[in-house]
Scaffold this motif. Structure first.
Motif, short mmCIF file in Angstrom:
data_model
loop_
_atom_site.label_atom_id
_atom_site.label_comp_id
_atom_site.label_asym_id
_atom_site.label_seq_id
_atom_site.Cartn_x
_atom_site.Cartn_y
_atom_site.Cartn_z
N SER A 71 0.83 -1.20 0.00
CA SER A 71 0.00 0.00 0.00
C SER A 71 0.87 1.26 0.00
O SER A 71 0.59 2.21 -0.74
N ALA A 72 1.91 1.25 0.80
CA ALA A 72 2.82 2.40 0.86
C ALA A 72 3.50 2.61 -0.50
O ALA A 72 3.63 3.75 -0.97
N GLU A 73 3.90 1.54 -1.13
CA GLU A 73 4.56 1.63 -2.44
C GLU A 73 3.60 2.21 -3.48
O GLU A 73 3.99 3.06 -4.29
N ARG A 74 2.34 1.77 -3.47
CA ARG A 74 1.36 2.32 -4.41
C ARG A 74 1.14 3.81 -4.17
O ARG A 74 1.05 4.60 -5.11
N LEU A 75 1.06 4.19 -2.90
CA LEU A 75 0.84 5.60 -2.55
C LEU A 75 2.03 6.46 -2.99
O LEU A 75 1.85 7.54 -3.57
N LEU A 76 3.24 5.99 -2.72
CA LEU A 76 4.44 6.73 -3.13
C LEU A 76 4.56 6.82 -4.65
O LEU A 76 4.98 7.86 -5.19
N THR A 77 4.17 5.77 -5.35
CA THR A 77 4.20 5.79 -6.81
C THR A 77 3.20 6.81 -7.35
O THR A 77 3.53 7.60 -8.26
N ALA A 78 2.01 6.83 -6.78
CA ALA A 78 1.00 7.81 -7.21
C ALA A 78 1.47 9.23 -6.92
O ALA A 78 1.28 10.14 -7.75
N ALA A 79 2.10 9.43 -5.78
CA ALA A 79 2.60 10.77 -5.43
C ALA A 79 3.72 11.19 -6.37
O ALA A 79 3.77 12.34 -6.82
N ALA A 80 4.62 10.28 -6.68
CA ALA A 80 5.72 10.59 -7.61
C ALA A 80 5.18 10.90 -9.00
O ALA A 80 5.67 11.83 -9.66
N ASP A 81 4.18 10.17 -9.44
CA ASP A 81 3.57 10.44 -10.75
C ASP A 81 2.93 11.82 -10.76
O ASP A 81 3.05 12.57 -11.74
N ARG A 82 2.24 12.17 -9.69
CA ARG A 82 1.59 13.49 -9.61
C ARG A 82 2.63 14.61 -9.56
O ARG A 82 2.41 15.67 -10.13
#
Length: 157
Positions: A71-82
């Motif tokens: 879950s943390a990895e998905r959240l960090l990936t979404a934040a990096a994409d944004r």
């Protein structure tokens, strides 16, 4: 210059947008997520207390740890994409307020969002973790509203 954005569920988009708006282009951006250790610890303890330790491969605490990491990895990936620019992703485990303050050591700016009662202005708009971070951060803090700022009317005297 190092800018750290605390990536927490529910408020991270606003923090990322604030970094995009306020961090100069050459700044090193760190996206920080903190996973609490309480849920896996409780699952480990419940399994050991109720079912013994005969089958460690069945310990639900391990599964909870893996789910939290994913879950943390998905959240960090979404934040990096944004964010849309180079950044460093950091995942820590522990008490959020203490981990964020520790990670901010040596940073030039820490960005976090209000996580308390966001329906009105005032000190209750900060939850306990954010209040601790604001009070103990070793660097300047940019505190943002995750939604539109509530009415600016001051409370009665």
């Amino acid at each position: 210059m190092t800018v750290i954005a605390w990536i927490a569920e529910g408020t991270w988009p606003t923090c990322v947008d604030a970094v995009r708006a306020h961090a100069p282009a050459p700044a090193d951006v760190v996206l920080l997520h903190v996973t609490g250790a309480e849920a896996p610890g409780a699952a480990h303890g419940a399994y050991a207390g109720l079912l013994g330790r005969a089958r460690p491969d069945r310990d639900p605490g391990t599964a909870v740890e893996h789910l939290a990491a994913a879950s943390a990895e998905r959240l960090l990936t979404a934040a990096a994409d944004r964010l849309g620019r180079p950044c460093t992703r950091v995942e820590r485990v522990g008490r959020a307020e203490r981990e964020v303050v520790a990670a901010a050591e040596g940073a030039d700016l820490l960005v976090l969002a209000r996580d308390g009662d966001r329906s009105r202005l005032g000190p209750r708009s900060l939850g306990p973790a954010s209040r601790f971070i604001v009070d103990h951060a070793p660097c300047p803090v940019l505190l943002v509203w995750p939604e539109a700022t509530p009415g600016a009317a001051l409370p009665p005297p």
